[in-house]
Scaffold this motif. Sequence first.
Motif, mmCIF file in Angstrom:
data_model
loop_
_atom_site.group_PDB
_atom_site.id
_atom_site.type_symbol
_atom_site.label_atom_id
_atom_site.label_comp_id
_atom_site.label_asym_id
_atom_site.label_seq_id
_atom_site.Cartn_x
_atom_site.Cartn_y
_atom_site.Cartn_z
ATOM 1 N N TRP A 1 0.798 -1.207 -0.068
ATOM 2 C CA TRP A 1 -0.017 0.131 -0.276
ATOM 3 C C TRP A 1 1.073 1.309 -0.041
ATOM 4 O O TRP A 1 0.574 2.139 -0.756
ATOM 5 N N ILE A 2 1.921 1.149 0.926
ATOM 6 C CA ILE A 2 3.015 2.272 0.932
ATOM 7 C C ILE A 2 3.180 2.442 -0.395
ATOM 8 O O ILE A 2 3.574 3.874 -0.884
ATOM 9 N N MET B 1 5.128 6.756 -1.199
ATOM 10 C CA MET B 1 5.576 7.189 -0.117
ATOM 11 C C MET B 1 7.078 6.934 -0.179
ATOM 12 O O MET B 1 7.300 6.286 0.954
ATOM 13 N N GLY B 2 7.703 7.515 -1.110
ATOM 14 C CA GLY B 2 9.193 7.155 -1.019
ATOM 15 C C GLY B 2 10.184 7.366 0.231
ATOM 16 O O GLY B 2 10.813 6.631 0.720
ATOM 17 N N ALA B 3 9.812 8.588 0.827
ATOM 18 C CA ALA B 3 10.629 9.102 1.879
ATOM 19 C C ALA B 3 10.428 8.136 2.900
ATOM 20 O O ALA B 3 11.169 7.697 3.832
ATOM 21 N N PHE B 4 9.021 7.671 3.261
ATOM 22 C CA PHE B 4 8.486 6.695 4.279
ATOM 23 C C PHE B 4 9.382 5.458 4.122
ATOM 24 O O PHE B 4 9.907 4.988 5.066
ATOM 25 N N LEU B 5 9.450 4.877 3.010
ATOM 26 C CA LEU B 5 9.882 3.813 2.634
ATOM 27 C C LEU B 5 11.386 3.878 2.788
ATOM 28 O O LEU B 5 11.995 2.878 3.128
ATOM 29 N N SER B 6 12.043 4.912 2.381
ATOM 30 C CA SER B 6 13.667 4.962 2.638
ATOM 31 C C SER B 6 13.909 5.046 3.908
ATOM 32 O O SER B 6 14.938 4.487 4.483
ATOM 33 N N VAL B 7 13.112 5.552 4.996
ATOM 34 C CA VAL B 7 13.437 5.506 6.341
ATOM 35 C C VAL B 7 13.249 4.367 6.936
ATOM 36 O O VAL B 7 13.961 3.817 7.851
ATOM 37 N N SER B 8 12.303 3.346 6.477
ATOM 38 C CA SER B 8 12.195 2.270 6.939
ATOM 39 C C SER B 8 13.160 1.035 6.400
ATOM 40 O O SER B 8 13.238 0.109 7.112
ATOM 41 N N GLN B 9 14.027 1.631 5.477
ATOM 42 C CA GLN B 9 14.937 0.411 5.053
ATOM 43 C C GLN B 9 15.840 0.063 6.258
ATOM 44 O O GLN B 9 16.777 -0.713 6.256
ATOM 45 N N GLY B 10 16.168 1.180 7.185
ATOM 46 C CA GLY B 10 16.939 0.991 8.281
ATOM 47 C C GLY B 10 16.492 -0.076 9.424
ATOM 48 O O GLY B 10 17.152 -0.316 10.537
#
Length: 70
Positions: free
Chosen positions: A16-17, A22-31
């Motif tokens: 869904w993301i 919501m690329g910025a949200f996904l980039s933070v979640s990569q950590g």
Amino acid sequence: MYGCGFLYYFNKDKEWIEGEKMGAFLSVSQGSVEPPKFLEVRYNGDKSTDKHAAIVGKGEFTESNTPPSQ
């Protein structure tokens, strides 16, 4: 969807993301080792009034194996 009559929340998954771009949200979640989750909360309050209320918030949780600095 989960709820109790006037308060509902929806747990959105990674697909869904991505669909919402919501690329910025996904980039933070990569950590994190955990998959990203986006929670949408809806409040259906008092129907007998025309007054409206909005609850807006942001939470971000990250994981780190780095000990805090002394």
